[in-house]
Design an enzyme around this catalytic site. Structure first.
Site, PDB file in Angstrom:
ATOM      1  N   ASP A  14      43.598  50.952  21.191  1.00 40.52           N
ATOM      2  CA  ASP A  14      43.745  49.934  20.143  1.00 40.52           C
ATOM      3  C   ASP A  14      43.137  48.564  20.449  1.00 40.52           C
ATOM      4  O   ASP A  14      43.563  47.554  19.890  1.00 40.52           O
ATOM      5  CB  ASP A  14      45.221  49.752  19.768  1.00 40.52           C
ATOM      6  N   LYS A  99      43.192  57.290  15.484  1.00 35.73           N
ATOM      7  CA  LYS A  99      44.543  57.853  15.423  1.00 35.73           C
ATOM      8  C   LYS A  99      45.290  57.308  14.210  1.00 35.73           C
ATOM      9  O   LYS A  99      45.135  56.143  13.853  1.00 35.73           O
ATOM     10  CB  LYS A  99      45.309  57.579  16.711  1.00 35.73           C
ATOM     11  N   CYS A 132      52.058  51.889  21.384  1.00 37.46           N
ATOM     12  CA  CYS A 132      50.987  52.892  21.394  1.00 37.46           C
ATOM     13  C   CYS A 132      50.632  53.383  22.789  1.00 37.46           C
ATOM     14  O   CYS A 132      50.388  54.574  22.981  1.00 37.46           O
ATOM     15  CB  CYS A 132      49.771  52.363  20.654  1.00 37.46           C
TER      16      CYS A 132
END
Length: 193
Positions: A14, A99, A132
């Protein structure tokens, strides 16, 4: 590109991110602090022939793909994550997986890609450590991947929750969590031999 080092991959979670969400301003500074350690790991991965895999949230853009996500993260120069994305922008040969949820394994092709690359060990970096990164580490652990989650290469909005997440990964997932100043990628790779 197959890993020539006995099955290791560097995962960047991310970090292509405008941080344009509630709490993004709080995450900016810790995320930017993780950039240098991640870049150091990326350089070491390149030198060792270790694949670099970006695993990135779709940000709710269900029709998106790699170039659109990067373009969107860089669109607003005033966005909290603009410098972060600029510094860690994926290169042409880096893998890029989108994702839909917290874990890099959930509903993605990561579980297919890793065996194709011969990977059994993961170096997990990125944001957010307590969401995450933690969920990705848990799924990796359940799939029997050895983990190194360098404490200085992950970040979260709240320092205490980041510490808590790193402790969970160390204690419950047998993850190595020493920072990059205490353990190098070469040492991590050599330990596999």
């Amino acid at each position: 590109m197959a890993d020539k080092t006995g099955g290791t991959a560097l995962i960047v979670v991310d970090m292509v991110n405008a941080l344009a969400f509630d709490g993004g301003d709080r995450l900016r500074k810790p995320a930017e602090a993780a950039v240098a350690p991640i870049l150091g790991l990326r350089d070491a991965a390149d030198a060792a022939g270790v694949p670099v895999i970006y695993v990135n949230d779709n940000g709710g853009a269900w029709h998106s793909e790699r170039s659109r996500l990067i373009e969107s993260a860089l669109a607003d120069e005033a966005a909290p994550g603009h410098r972060l994305t600029l510094a860690l922008c994926p290169r042409h040969d880096d893998y890029f997986i989108i994702k839909p949820q917290f874990s890099g394994f959930y509903a993605t092709n990561l579980p297919v890609l890793l065996p194709q690359l011969g990977v059994s060990r993961l170096v997990l970096t990125g944001i957010a450590a307590d969401i995450c990164v933690l969920f990705t580490a848990a799924d990796a652990h359940m799939r029997h991947y050895d983990l190194w989650v360098p404490a200085d290469a992950v970040a979260g909005e709240h320092p205490e929750r980041t510490r808590w997440a790193v402790e969970i990964m160390a204690n419950s997932m047998a993850a190595e969590t020493r920072p990059t100043r205490a353990l190098t990628l070469k040492e991590w790779l050599d330990a596999a031999d």
